[in-house]
Design a protein around this motif. Structure first.
Motif, PDB file in Angstrom:
ATOM      1  N   GLN A 164       1.118  -7.253   7.588  1.00  8.75           N
ATOM      2  CA  GLN A 164       2.240  -6.319   7.624  1.00  8.75           C
ATOM      3  C   GLN A 164       3.537  -7.103   7.525  1.00  8.75           C
ATOM      4  O   GLN A 164       3.650  -8.217   8.042  1.00  8.75           O
ATOM      5  N   ASP A 167       2.537  -2.493   4.427  1.00  6.36           N
ATOM      6  CA  ASP A 167       1.152  -2.957   4.455  1.00  6.36           C
ATOM      7  C   ASP A 167       0.882  -3.682   3.144  1.00  6.36           C
ATOM      8  O   ASP A 167       0.768  -3.046   2.084  1.00  6.36           O
ATOM      9  N   VAL A 181      -1.463  -5.546   0.661  1.00  6.16           N
ATOM     10  CA  VAL A 181      -2.914  -5.454   0.448  1.00  6.16           C
ATOM     11  C   VAL A 181      -3.306  -6.007  -0.911  1.00  6.16           C
ATOM     12  O   VAL A 181      -2.469  -6.185  -1.797  1.00  6.16           O
ATOM     13  N   ARG A 239       0.835  -1.201   0.000  1.00  5.20           N
ATOM     14  CA  ARG A 239       0.000   0.000   0.000  1.00  5.20           C
ATOM     15  C   ARG A 239       0.873   1.255   0.000  1.00  5.20           C
ATOM     16  O   ARG A 239       1.772   1.397   0.819  1.00  5.20           O
ATOM     17  N   TYR A 288      -8.785  -1.079  -0.801  1.00 10.13           N
ATOM     18  CA  TYR A 288      -7.834  -2.088  -0.344  1.00 10.13           C
ATOM     19  C   TYR A 288      -8.492  -3.121   0.569  1.00 10.13           C
ATOM     20  O   TYR A 288      -9.410  -2.811   1.322  1.00 10.13           O
ATOM     21  N   GLU A 346      -6.886  -5.526   3.437  1.00  7.30           N
ATOM     22  CA  GLU A 346      -5.641  -5.741   4.181  1.00  7.30           C
ATOM     23  C   GLU A 346      -5.297  -7.233   4.226  1.00  7.30           C
ATOM     24  O   GLU A 346      -6.150  -8.071   4.495  1.00  7.30           O
TER      25      GLU A 346
END
Length: 318
Positions: A175, A291, A293, A161, A170, A172
């Motif tokens: 991470q 991130d 996504v 992202r 997006y 998720e």
């Protein structure tokens, strides 16, 4: 004069082919390069485009120089035809979604890295659960994958992202920590330390000692390239660039044998073990976690097949 009648399905295929041919020439800037990519001869492609131009009464391409570029008429044609193709796809998806069987083609944008990690796990599950879903894969750099999603070339893309894309929505996934990979033979001035405040399993050291050290840097369009420059700016150092590459695994491998240091995502360090494995160090003090996504165009209709595939990817990536 002989009349030619096309059935509805044949007409739709013909129109899609028109659009794809024009788009491919616009992308490559060359009739010859486009012909190679769509597996027809250059004279055949030129004749095909000439027929379209005669039909609409205007030239689509400026052929006076290389690379060839779209004329204003060509830009209008490609823009409107792209919208028409997208509407046709939505119509087919919504009608198909009225049935009980979840099926159709789902177009996914992905990097080589994500394909070999996330999709390598997801696709066998999709094939088992949804035998009527076909997966079409488009690979590219971070920037290309975002553009694919915006242009409708993919239904969604797996990306990191980034800021500045209000036209994307997006989902998720997870991470991912960014790591510094260096040769195990590189002599650190002192024993690596663990920074418990950063909640990382990887140690740290005084990264200012990287001043003047060679680095392996990703080429333009890759998010890791921006990470490199962000790290250099944060540390106020001046490393050298040993070489540039488009492949993170290549950078990881070359870091292990001492060609230079490299920034790599944590998932790669776990999933891929080169013959000479680098030492890994946490960069959380200087770089935010990624991130990861699924990105798709804002307002886009997601079919049952799209949602089913997204659900599986979320399951295997979580």
């Amino acid at each position: 004069m002989r009349s030619i009648f096309l059935h509805k399905g044949e007409l739709m295929d013909f129109e899609r082919r028109e659009y794809e041919y024009v788009r491919k020439i616009a992308e490559t800037g060359s009739f010859l390069a486009a012909a190679d990519k769509i597996y027809i001869t250059q004279p055949s492609l030129s004749q095909f485009i000439r027929r379209i131009e005669r039909h609409i009464g205007a030239e689509l391409f400026d052929r006076s120089h290389q690379p060839v570029t779209l004329t204003e008429a060509g830009r209008i044609y490609l823009d409107i035809e792209g919208q028409i193709q997208e509407l046709c796809k939505v119509r087919e998806q919504r009608i198909q979604d009225l049935g009980q069987t979840i099926g159709g083609t789902v177009r996914i944008g992905s990097s080589n890295y994500r394909s070999s990690t996330i999709l390598a796990k997801a696709i066998p599950v999709i094939n088992e659960r949804y035998p009527h879903i076909d997966i079409c894969l488009e690979e590219g750099t971070t920037r290309e994958l975002e553009d694919f999603a915006l242009q409708g070339k993919t239904d969604f893309s797996i990306v990191v992202r980034t800021a500045g894309h209000s036209d994307l929505e997006y989902v998720e996934l997870f991470q991912e920590e960014l790591l510094l990979a260096i040769s195990p033979a590189w002599d650190l001035e002192r024993e690596p330390l663990y920074d418990k405040k950063r909640h990382s399993r990887y140690p740290v050291f005084d990264y200012h000692s990287l001043d003047g050290h060679p680095f392996l840097v990703m080429k333009e369009g890759q998010e890791l390239r921006h990470s490199f420059f962000s790290l250099v700016e944060a540390l106020d150092i001046s490393p050298t660039v040993a070489l540039e590459t488009t492949d993170m695994a290549t950078a990881q491998t070359l870091a292990g044998i001492g060609v230079g240091a490299a920034i790599v995502p944590g998932g790669l360090a776990v999933a891929n073990t080169p013959a000479v494995e680098p030492k890994y160090f946490s960069l959380r003090a200087y770089l935010d976690d990624w991130d990861v996504v699924l990105a798709y165009k804002r307002g886009r209709y997601l079919s049952k097949a799209d949602k089913a595939v997204i659900s599986v990817i979320c399951d295997v990536a979580g």
